[in-house]
Scaffold this active site. Structure first.
Site, PDB file in Angstrom:
ATOM      1  CG  HIS A 117      -2.253  15.830 -22.816  1.00 35.13           C
ATOM      2  ND1 HIS A 117      -1.096  15.119 -22.833  1.00 35.13           N
ATOM      3  CD2 HIS A 117      -3.212  15.002 -22.384  1.00 35.13           C
ATOM      4  CE1 HIS A 117      -1.332  13.906 -22.442  1.00 35.13           C
ATOM      5  NE2 HIS A 117      -2.599  13.813 -22.165  1.00 35.13           N
ATOM      6  CG  HIS A 348      -1.126   9.994 -15.472  1.00 39.65           C
ATOM      7  ND1 HIS A 348      -1.215  11.372 -15.498  1.00 39.65           N
ATOM      8  CD2 HIS A 348      -1.964   9.560 -16.434  1.00 39.65           C
ATOM      9  CE1 HIS A 348      -2.086  11.750 -16.412  1.00 39.65           C
ATOM     10  NE2 HIS A 348      -2.544  10.668 -17.002  1.00 39.65           N
TER      11      HIS A 348
HETATM   12  O1  LIG Z   1      -1.887  11.912 -19.807  1.00 41.61           O
HETATM   13  C1  LIG Z   1      -2.355  10.926 -20.419  1.00 41.61           C
HETATM   14  O2  LIG Z   1      -1.801   9.821 -20.430  1.00 41.61           O
HETATM   15  C2  LIG Z   1      -3.620  11.094 -21.196  1.00 41.61           C
HETATM   16  C3  LIG Z   1      -3.815  10.357 -22.370  1.00 41.61           C
HETATM   17  C4  LIG Z   1      -4.971  10.547 -23.130  1.00 41.61           C
HETATM   18  C5  LIG Z   1      -5.910  11.477 -22.691  1.00 41.61           C
HETATM   19  N1  LIG Z   1      -7.085  11.728 -23.367  1.00 41.61           N
HETATM   20  C6  LIG Z   1      -7.579  10.829 -24.196  1.00 41.61           C
HETATM   21  C7  LIG Z   1      -8.266   9.711 -23.818  1.00 41.61           C
HETATM   22  C8  LIG Z   1      -8.520   9.347 -22.439  1.00 41.61           C
HETATM   23  C9  LIG Z   1      -7.653   8.569 -21.749  1.00 41.61           C
HETATM   24  C10 LIG Z   1      -7.906   8.204 -20.428  1.00 41.61           C
HETATM   25  C11 LIG Z   1      -9.037   8.685 -19.778  1.00 41.61           C
HETATM   26  C12 LIG Z   1      -9.882   9.549 -20.448  1.00 41.61           C
HETATM   27  C13 LIG Z   1      -9.612   9.914 -21.780  1.00 41.61           C
HETATM   28  O3  LIG Z   1     -10.355  10.814 -22.440  1.00 41.61           O
HETATM   29  N2  LIG Z   1      -8.623   9.046 -24.925  1.00 41.61           N
HETATM   30  C14 LIG Z   1      -8.091   9.717 -25.977  1.00 41.61           C
HETATM   31  C15 LIG Z   1      -8.123   9.441 -27.336  1.00 41.61           C
HETATM   32  C16 LIG Z   1      -7.478  10.305 -28.202  1.00 41.61           C
HETATM   33  C17 LIG Z   1      -6.821  11.441 -27.700  1.00 41.61           C
HETATM   34  C18 LIG Z   1      -6.811  11.685 -26.327  1.00 41.61           C
HETATM   35  N3  LIG Z   1      -7.438  10.814 -25.525  1.00 41.61           N
HETATM   36  C19 LIG Z   1      -5.725  12.214 -21.531  1.00 41.61           C
HETATM   37  C20 LIG Z   1      -4.581  12.014 -20.782  1.00 41.61           C
HETATM   38  C21 LIG Z   1      -4.402  12.778 -19.556  1.00 41.61           C
HETATM   39  O4  LIG Z   1      -4.353  12.149 -18.481  1.00 41.61           O
HETATM   40  O5  LIG Z   1      -4.313  14.032 -19.643  1.00 41.61           O
END
Ligand SMILES: O=C(O)c1ccc(Nc2c(-c3ccccc3O)nc3ccccn23)cc1C(=O)O
Length: 462
Positions: A117, A348
């Protein structure tokens, strides 16, 4: 002196905290001219003559990224550190293949549901290097109409070859902590070259602490190195004193929420809030736990945003988690950023702070990739003997006394303009705005068909 530096450089160095928001397309220009940067500004030649760079992130649009560099820098060596696996990794390699200067490095993610992340740039110039720690993915949408945070380091000069490499760290041990974070990625030739480059630069001008998370079950001496226990350790040594911040609320602002447990005492108001309400350890008896205020967009905030409901595709709070933690809603406040012209620029950014009841002073402030989740901040296991973290995260912590000696607090609304205070550019409005009786937190996986959004559309996730 200012006449020698380019207008942009002058502007960067003039921002004493180096904390910016990203430029937003579609708001009055005034709100994009002060303390706001775009990705092209960060990569521009006015910041330095680029030799090579590294981009740590979660989501990458590689052709778009290359276009954000000035034309003369587009063939410089670029290392991309990602967490993609299986099909996503294949896609990334296909998209990078046609750029001979791009190398991919996959961060190891052996723990389920962990994500890479962290959002960070290393920019190596012919006269030094910069580190940028931020909250935006490397895709057009994240730099277009959202509120994102960016910390841009001062220019770190290269150490003279005869200067011993133990020189060049800061009062916040920025370089040591950065190297320790990179060490957690394990052995990768290209990352090890960047560690060597970092060791060769003088980072004594860095005034922020690094708050990083790396996947693992951290015990013993490593337990306090990451996540919310790193914050607890830094605040024990360098935080506010208990008498100053007694009863000051803690504020958390984020763009996604994990599964926090069936009640606040499982994690949110116990171990996590205990870390954020840590004060300088000087023997004062345990203070009462402070109020916790959380900022997460309600459905109306998303509906009215510049992007409309599609802003919610980057606010992944699921009905599955929400159903299990209704208590969470009692802490919630709306996204409002009228002071920065960004009430409609969906957040964000992720920020955490401790603020005086009259919202005039800050005791400390964090901007980070970490959302409100155990995966990001860590959760105790085995009777508090280990901290279990799933994801890579990185953020910076501003502490007044490290930004300027003898500075005890940041002031917020420019009221206390006395000499011994420093204005902190908050990204969102104080006092906070509660949810109305009918407001609900945004959930990304249910339909909203009562009212069209700012673009005239409904939201019908598949
Ligand atoms: O920063 C943020 O709020 C963030 C939050 C989640 C993330 N990844 C992600 C996503 C997902 C969400 C949005 C569009 C694509 C995605 O794959 N669904 C899950 C499920 C489990 C773990 C992680 N998950 C990525 C970011 C980010 O923007 O780095």
């Amino acid at each position: 002196t200012s006449e020698k530096m380019s207008p942009y450089e002058n502007y960067i160095e003039a921002a004493p905290l180096n904390f910016f928001l990203t430029k937003v397309f579609g708001i009055p220009n005034h709100y994009n001219s002060s303390l706001a940067v775009g990705i092209k500004d960060i990569l521009s030649a006015s910041m330095g003559n680029l030799i090579s760079s590294a981009q740590f992130n979660y989501m990458f649009d590689i052709p778009w990224l290359v276009q954000q560099y000035p034309e003369q820098f587009r063939s410089k060596p670029l290392l991309i550190i990602h967490g993609s696996q299986r099909a996503d990794k294949t896609t990334l390699h296909e998209n990078a293949h046609r750029y001979p200067n791009i190398t991919l490095c996959q961060a190891k993610l052996d723990i389920m549901y962990g994500t890479h992340h962290s959002k960070m740039m290393f920019l190596l110039y012919d006269n030094g290097m910069r580190v940028v720690i931020h909250t935006a993915n490397i895709i057009h949408n994240d730099w277009y109409q959202k509120t994102q945070g960016v910390w841009i380091s001062p220019l770190f000069p290269k150490l003279a070859s005869d200067q011993d490499l133990s020189q060049g760290d800061s009062v916040t041990q920025f370089r040591k902590d950065l190297l320790e974070y990179l060490g957690a990625y394990g052995t990768n030739k290209h990352l090890q070259e960047w560690q060597e480059t970092i060791r060769q630069h003088d980072m004594s001008s860095a005034k922020v602490f690094i708050i990083g998370s790396v996947p693992g079950r951290h015990t013993g001496a490593s337990k306090m190195k990451w996540g919310h226990l790193k914050l607890r350790k830094v605040l024990q040594e360098h935080g506010p004193d208990g008498s100053t911040v007694k009863d000051w609320p803690v504020i958390g602002q984020f763009s996604s929420v994990g599964s926090l447990g069936s009640g606040p005492e499982n994690w949110l108001s116990s171990e996590w809030l205990e870390s954020l309400s840590t004060v300088q350890a000087n023997g004062i008896v345990k203070l009462s736990k402070p109020k916790l205020n959380l900022i997460f967009p309600c459905v109306e905030n998303v509906r009215r945003s510049l992007e409309g409901y599609p802003a919610g595709a980057s606010l992944p709070y699921s009905i599955k988690n929400a159903r299990k933690q209704q208590y969470f809603n009692t802490f919630l406040h709306q996204w409002r950023a009228f002071s920065r012209g960004r009430s409609r620029a969906s957040p964000h950014i992720k920020t955490y702070t401790r603020i005086s009841p009259d919202a005039q002073y800050l005791a400390w402030f964090i901007v980070t990739s970490a959302n409100l989740s155990k995966a990001a901040w860590g959760a105790y296991e085995k009777n508090n003997s280990q901290l279990f973290i799933r994801s890579y995260e990185i953020g910076v912590l501003f502490v007044p006394s490290k930004v300027e000696e003898n500075l005890k607090l940041f002031n917020v609304q420019g009221v206390d303009s006395s000499k011994d205070s420093m204005l902190f550019p908050l990204p969102w409005d104080v006092p906070l705005t509660s949810y109305t009786q009918t407001d609900r937190p945004w959930l990304w996986d249910i339909a909203y068909t009562d009212k069209p959004d700012s673009q005239g559309n409904m939201w019908c996730p598949s």
